[in-house]
Design a protein around this motif. Structure first.
Motif, PDB file in Angstrom:
ATOM      1  N   ARG A 174       0.833  -1.209   0.000  1.00  0.00           N
ATOM      2  CA  ARG A 174       0.000   0.000   0.000  1.00  0.00           C
ATOM      3  C   ARG A 174       0.863   1.253   0.000  1.00  0.00           C
ATOM      4  O   ARG A 174       0.562   2.230  -0.688  1.00  0.00           O
ATOM      5  CB  ARG A 174      -0.939  -0.006   1.201  1.00  0.00           C
ATOM      6  CG  ARG A 174      -2.095  -0.990   1.044  1.00  0.00           C
ATOM      7  CD  ARG A 174      -2.957  -1.102   2.275  1.00  0.00           C
ATOM      8  NE  ARG A 174      -3.454   0.195   2.705  1.00  0.00           N
ATOM      9  CZ  ARG A 174      -3.850   0.463   3.949  1.00  0.00           C
ATOM     10  NH1 ARG A 174      -3.808  -0.462   4.878  1.00  0.00           N
ATOM     11  NH2 ARG A 174      -4.287   1.652   4.266  1.00  0.00           N
ATOM     12  N   SER A 175       1.963   1.228   0.743  1.00  0.00           N
ATOM     13  CA  SER A 175       2.869   2.379   0.802  1.00  0.00           C
ATOM     14  C   SER A 175       3.545   2.622  -0.541  1.00  0.00           C
ATOM     15  O   SER A 175       3.679   3.771  -0.980  1.00  0.00           O
ATOM     16  CB  SER A 175       3.938   2.164   1.879  1.00  0.00           C
ATOM     17  OG  SER A 175       3.348   1.971   3.136  1.00  0.00           O
ATOM     18  N   LEU A 176       3.979   1.542  -1.197  1.00  0.00           N
ATOM     19  CA  LEU A 176       4.606   1.685  -2.516  1.00  0.00           C
ATOM     20  C   LEU A 176       3.605   2.209  -3.542  1.00  0.00           C
ATOM     21  O   LEU A 176       3.930   3.075  -4.355  1.00  0.00           O
ATOM     22  CB  LEU A 176       5.187   0.348  -2.972  1.00  0.00           C
ATOM     23  CG  LEU A 176       6.468  -0.094  -2.263  1.00  0.00           C
ATOM     24  CD1 LEU A 176       6.769  -1.558  -2.537  1.00  0.00           C
ATOM     25  CD2 LEU A 176       7.638   0.796  -2.688  1.00  0.00           C
ATOM     26  N   GLN A 177       2.380   1.694  -3.505  1.00  0.00           N
ATOM     27  CA  GLN A 177       1.358   2.162  -4.436  1.00  0.00           C
ATOM     28  C   GLN A 177       1.014   3.628  -4.180  1.00  0.00           C
ATOM     29  O   GLN A 177       0.851   4.408  -5.125  1.00  0.00           O
ATOM     30  CB  GLN A 177       0.110   1.290  -4.324  1.00  0.00           C
ATOM     31  CG  GLN A 177       0.339  -0.124  -4.848  1.00  0.00           C
ATOM     32  CD  GLN A 177      -0.828  -1.034  -4.583  1.00  0.00           C
ATOM     33  OE1 GLN A 177      -1.943  -0.740  -4.973  1.00  0.00           O
ATOM     34  NE2 GLN A 177      -0.581  -2.145  -3.909  1.00  0.00           N
ATOM     35  N   LEU A 178       0.912   4.012  -2.911  1.00  0.00           N
ATOM     36  CA  LEU A 178       0.630   5.403  -2.585  1.00  0.00           C
ATOM     37  C   LEU A 178       1.782   6.307  -3.017  1.00  0.00           C
ATOM     38  O   LEU A 178       1.562   7.386  -3.574  1.00  0.00           O
ATOM     39  CB  LEU A 178       0.378   5.556  -1.078  1.00  0.00           C
ATOM     40  CG  LEU A 178       0.123   6.978  -0.572  1.00  0.00           C
ATOM     41  CD1 LEU A 178      -1.093   7.606  -1.262  1.00  0.00           C
ATOM     42  CD2 LEU A 178      -0.058   6.974   0.945  1.00  0.00           C
ATOM     43  N   ALA A 179       3.011   5.869  -2.795  1.00  0.00           N
ATOM     44  CA  ALA A 179       4.173   6.663  -3.206  1.00  0.00           C
ATOM     45  C   ALA A 179       4.166   6.878  -4.709  1.00  0.00           C
ATOM     46  O   ALA A 179       4.392   8.005  -5.187  1.00  0.00           O
ATOM     47  CB  ALA A 179       5.468   5.967  -2.778  1.00  0.00           C
ATOM     48  N   TYR A 180       3.882   5.817  -5.467  1.00  0.00           N
ATOM     49  CA  TYR A 180       3.829   5.970  -6.918  1.00  0.00           C
ATOM     50  C   TYR A 180       2.691   6.898  -7.323  1.00  0.00           C
ATOM     51  O   TYR A 180       2.858   7.752  -8.208  1.00  0.00           O
ATOM     52  CB  TYR A 180       3.694   4.620  -7.617  1.00  0.00           C
ATOM     53  CG  TYR A 180       3.540   4.776  -9.106  1.00  0.00           C
ATOM     54  CD1 TYR A 180       4.571   5.327  -9.855  1.00  0.00           C
ATOM     55  CD2 TYR A 180       2.363   4.428  -9.750  1.00  0.00           C
ATOM     56  CE1 TYR A 180       4.430   5.515 -11.224  1.00  0.00           C
ATOM     57  CE2 TYR A 180       2.216   4.597 -11.109  1.00  0.00           C
ATOM     58  CZ  TYR A 180       3.250   5.147 -11.846  1.00  0.00           C
ATOM     59  OH  TYR A 180       3.104   5.331 -13.194  1.00  0.00           O
TER      60      TYR A 180
END
Length: 192
Positions: A174-180
């Motif tokens: 979720r953090s990686l998707q939000l960062a992207y």
């Protein structure tokens, strides 16, 4: 899977800390070059050991996301583990001579570190906890401490409850998707 022996990490956070997803996405925005076409995620581990499933779980979450366009190696369906790691590294390097690789793996550590996500610039060394010598992987390392190290590591991995690696994998993905998403939104604003 390896043992977290060093305490020298660029960043660490407990997976269920309030605001962890937002804080991690901010860290990822600063550390991961989302503009690079060669960006690849190596999610290391196996679905045959609950303690070592953090990587494949994270890889599955990322690969299933239609909004995450990057190359993901290592899922529950096709795990990235000791027997195929070298082959996948060589294949990726043949396709792209200098890819930026984010390596994700579970690790063992001190009892007060269980549940923490550890991040540092540089490779991780998979298999160390169980005495395997595998090639170092990654420009950025993400490690999740899933259980206690120090004695009978293989048995500890086998007896780790799946709940912790599963929840940690959800927070990472979720953090990686939000960062992207934040990266993409920021770039769209800049180009207007």
């Amino acid at each position: 899977m390896h043992t977290a022996l060093s305490t020298n990490y660029d960043y660490r956070i407990h997976y269920n800390k309030t605001g962890a997803v937002w804080k991690l996405s901010t860290y990822f925005l600063e550390q991961i070059p989302f503009h690079e076409e060669s960006l690849t995620f190596f999610c290391i581990g196996t679905d045959r050991s609950t303690g070592d499933a953090l990587g494949p779980l994270t890889g599955s979450h990322l690969a299933e996301s239609l909004l995450f366009p990057f190359h993901v190696v290592g899922t529950l369906e096709k795990p990235l583990h000791a027997l195929n790691l070298q082959q996948h590294l060589e294949e990726r390097l043949a396709m792209e001579p200098s890819p930026f690789i984010v390596a994700i793996d579970a690790c063992l550590g001190r009892s007060d570190s269980v549940g923490h996500l550890l991040f540092h610039q540089g490779p991780l060394y998979p298999g160390k906890a169980v005495g395997k010598e595998l090639p170092p992987v990654g420009n950025l390392s993400i490690k999740g401490v899933v259980n206690i190290s120090g004695f009978m590591e293989q048995a500890v991995l086998q007896s780790t409850r799946l709940h912790l690696p599963f929840e940690m994998s959800r927070i990472i993905s979720r953090s990686l998707q939000l960062a992207y998403g934040r990266f993409k939104t920021g770039n769209e604003r800049l180009s207007q």
